[in-house]
Scaffold this motif. Structure first.
Motif, mmCIF file in Angstrom:
data_model
loop_
_atom_site.group_PDB
_atom_site.id
_atom_site.type_symbol
_atom_site.label_atom_id
_atom_site.label_comp_id
_atom_site.label_asym_id
_atom_site.label_seq_id
_atom_site.Cartn_x
_atom_site.Cartn_y
_atom_site.Cartn_z
ATOM 1 N N GLY A 146 0.822 -1.211 0.000
ATOM 2 C CA GLY A 146 0.000 0.000 0.000
ATOM 3 C C GLY A 146 0.849 1.251 0.000
ATOM 4 N N ASP A 147 0.521 2.198 0.868
ATOM 5 C CA ASP A 147 1.227 3.482 0.941
ATOM 6 C C ASP A 147 2.387 3.458 1.928
ATOM 7 N N SER A 148 2.697 2.307 2.450
ATOM 8 C CA SER A 148 3.781 2.203 3.434
ATOM 9 C C SER A 148 5.097 2.624 2.789
ATOM 10 N N SER A 149 5.832 3.480 3.485
ATOM 11 C CA SER A 149 7.099 3.967 2.935
ATOM 12 C C SER A 149 8.197 2.907 3.008
ATOM 13 N N ALA A 180 12.492 -19.719 1.114
ATOM 14 C CA ALA A 180 12.628 -20.682 0.022
ATOM 15 C C ALA A 180 13.136 -22.001 0.569
ATOM 16 N N ASP A 181 12.529 -23.079 0.104
ATOM 17 C CA ASP A 181 12.999 -24.405 0.476
ATOM 18 C C ASP A 181 14.435 -24.558 -0.014
ATOM 19 N N GLU A 182 15.288 -25.195 0.779
ATOM 20 C CA GLU A 182 16.702 -25.279 0.400
ATOM 21 C C GLU A 182 16.942 -26.146 -0.830
ATOM 22 N N THR A 183 15.950 -26.943 -1.252
ATOM 23 C CA THR A 183 16.112 -27.773 -2.439
ATOM 24 C C THR A 183 15.574 -27.098 -3.698
ATOM 25 N N ILE A 184 15.034 -25.892 -3.569
ATOM 26 C CA ILE A 184 14.435 -25.218 -4.719
ATOM 27 C C ILE A 184 15.517 -24.736 -5.679
ATOM 28 N N ASP A 185 15.149 -24.641 -6.944
ATOM 29 C CA ASP A 185 16.071 -24.182 -7.991
ATOM 30 C C ASP A 185 16.450 -22.732 -7.753
ATOM 31 N N TYR A 186 17.735 -22.445 -7.834
ATOM 32 C CA TYR A 186 18.261 -21.091 -7.611
ATOM 33 C C TYR A 186 17.631 -20.084 -8.583
ATOM 34 N N GLY A 187 17.388 -20.502 -9.816
ATOM 35 C CA GLY A 187 16.796 -19.610 -10.808
ATOM 36 C C GLY A 187 15.410 -19.131 -10.410
ATOM 37 N N GLN A 188 14.630 -19.983 -9.781
ATOM 38 C CA GLN A 188 13.294 -19.579 -9.373
ATOM 39 C C GLN A 188 13.350 -18.580 -8.217
ATOM 40 N N VAL A 189 14.284 -18.753 -7.312
ATOM 41 C CA VAL A 189 14.439 -17.793 -6.212
ATOM 42 C C VAL A 189 14.813 -16.426 -6.773
ATOM 43 N N ILE A 190 15.708 -16.396 -7.752
ATOM 44 C CA ILE A 190 16.105 -15.133 -8.371
ATOM 45 C C ILE A 190 14.938 -14.511 -9.108
ATOM 46 N N ALA A 191 14.106 -15.313 -9.787
ATOM 47 C CA ALA A 191 12.933 -14.783 -10.496
ATOM 48 C C ALA A 191 11.959 -14.131 -9.515
ATOM 49 N N VAL A 192 11.751 -14.764 -8.367
ATOM 50 C CA VAL A 192 10.855 -14.196 -7.347
ATOM 51 C C VAL A 192 11.446 -12.905 -6.790
ATOM 52 N N MET A 193 12.736 -12.911 -6.496
ATOM 53 C CA MET A 193 13.370 -11.712 -5.947
ATOM 54 C C MET A 193 13.352 -10.569 -6.965
ATOM 55 N N ASP A 194 13.493 -10.896 -8.236
ATOM 56 C CA ASP A 194 13.441 -9.879 -9.278
ATOM 57 C C ASP A 194 12.075 -9.220 -9.328
ATOM 58 N N LYS A 195 11.021 -10.011 -9.209
ATOM 59 C CA LYS A 195 9.654 -9.454 -9.191
ATOM 60 C C LYS A 195 9.436 -8.591 -7.944
ATOM 61 N N LEU A 196 10.007 -9.009 -6.807
ATOM 62 C CA LEU A 196 9.815 -8.265 -5.563
ATOM 63 C C LEU A 196 10.601 -6.956 -5.558
ATOM 64 N N ARG A 197 11.690 -6.900 -6.294
ATOM 65 C CA ARG A 197 12.462 -5.656 -6.374
ATOM 66 C C ARG A 197 11.692 -4.545 -7.070
ATOM 67 N N MET A 198 10.714 -4.906 -7.877
ATOM 68 C CA MET A 198 9.925 -3.910 -8.600
ATOM 69 C C MET A 198 8.906 -3.208 -7.709
ATOM 70 N N VAL A 199 8.699 -3.718 -6.508
ATOM 71 C CA VAL A 199 7.738 -3.132 -5.572
ATOM 72 C C VAL A 199 8.401 -1.953 -4.875
ATOM 73 N N GLU A 200 7.790 -0.782 -4.988
ATOM 74 C CA GLU A 200 8.342 0.413 -4.348
ATOM 75 C C GLU A 200 8.097 0.357 -2.848
ATOM 76 N N GLY A 201 9.125 0.705 -2.094
ATOM 77 C CA GLY A 201 9.015 0.746 -0.640
ATOM 78 C C GLY A 201 9.246 -0.583 0.037
#
Length: 146
Positions: free
Chosen positions: A92-95, A103-124
Motif C-alpha cells: 500500500g502506501d507504506s514507505s 525458500a525451500d533449500e532444495t528449490i532451484d536457484y533460478g526460481q528464487v532469483i525470479a521471485v526476488m526480481d519481481k519483488l524488487r519492482m515493488v516500491e518501498g
C-alpha cells in the motif's frame, strides 16, 4: 702516481631487463590486489541452517517458495506474473516494508532469483532471506564436568 688501465673503455649502458622484471612484478601485484577490492553487488544471503543468522524485525509480508515450486504469500497461492501487483497491494502506501522470502533449500536457484526480481519492482519494499538457526549443540558429560 698514475694508474695505467690496459682494458678498453666500454661505453656505459643501462641494463633495463631488471627494471622490466620489477615493473612486471609491481603490475602483477596491483592486478591481483584489485581483484580482492571488488565487491559483489546483491543480497547478503544466509543459507538455511546458518549459524551466523540474526533475528530481524518482524516481516511485513512473507513470500514462500515450496519444494515443488509453488509460490504463496501468507499461505495464499499466487502466480509469479501476479507477484509484483499482489505485494504492491499489500504494501500500500507504506514507505518501508520488509518482504521476507522463505525458500525451500532444495528449490532451484533460478526460481528464487525470479521471485526476488519481481519483488524488487515493488516500491518501498526491502527484501530479506529467511534462514534457520541450527539447534544448539548438546554438551557431552565430559565437557560439563568441573
Amino acid at each position: 702516481m698514475r694508474v695505467i688501465d690496459n682494458e678498453a673503455d666500454e661505453p656505459l649502458t643501462i641494463n633495463i631487463l631488471p627494471m622490466i622484471d620489477v615493473i612486471f612484478a609491481i603490475l602483477a601485484f596491483f592486478i591481483i590486489s584489485t581483484l580482492f577490492l571488488t565487491r559483489a553487488e546483491g543480497f547478503s544471503v544466509d543459507l538455511p541452517d546458518a549459524e551466523s543468522s540474526e533475528s530481524q524485525q518482524e516481516a511485513f509480508i512473507t513470500v514462500t517458495i515450496e519444494a515443488n515450486g509453488d509460490i504463496s504469500i501468507e499461505k495464499e497461492p499466487v502466480a509469479l506474473d501476479d507477484l509484483t501487483e499482489t505485494v504492491q497491494e499489500r504494501v500500500g502506501d507504506s514507505s518501508e516494508a520488509l518482504v521476507t522470502v522463505q525458500a525451500d533449500e532444495t528449490i532451484d536457484y533460478g526460481q528464487v532469483i525470479a521471485v526476488m526480481d519481481k519483488l524488487r519492482m515493488v516500491e518501498g519494499a526491502s527484501l530479506g532471506m529467511a534462514t534457520q538457526q541450527p539447534a544448539p549443540a548438546e554438551t557431552s558429560p565430559a565437557e560439563t564436568s568441573q
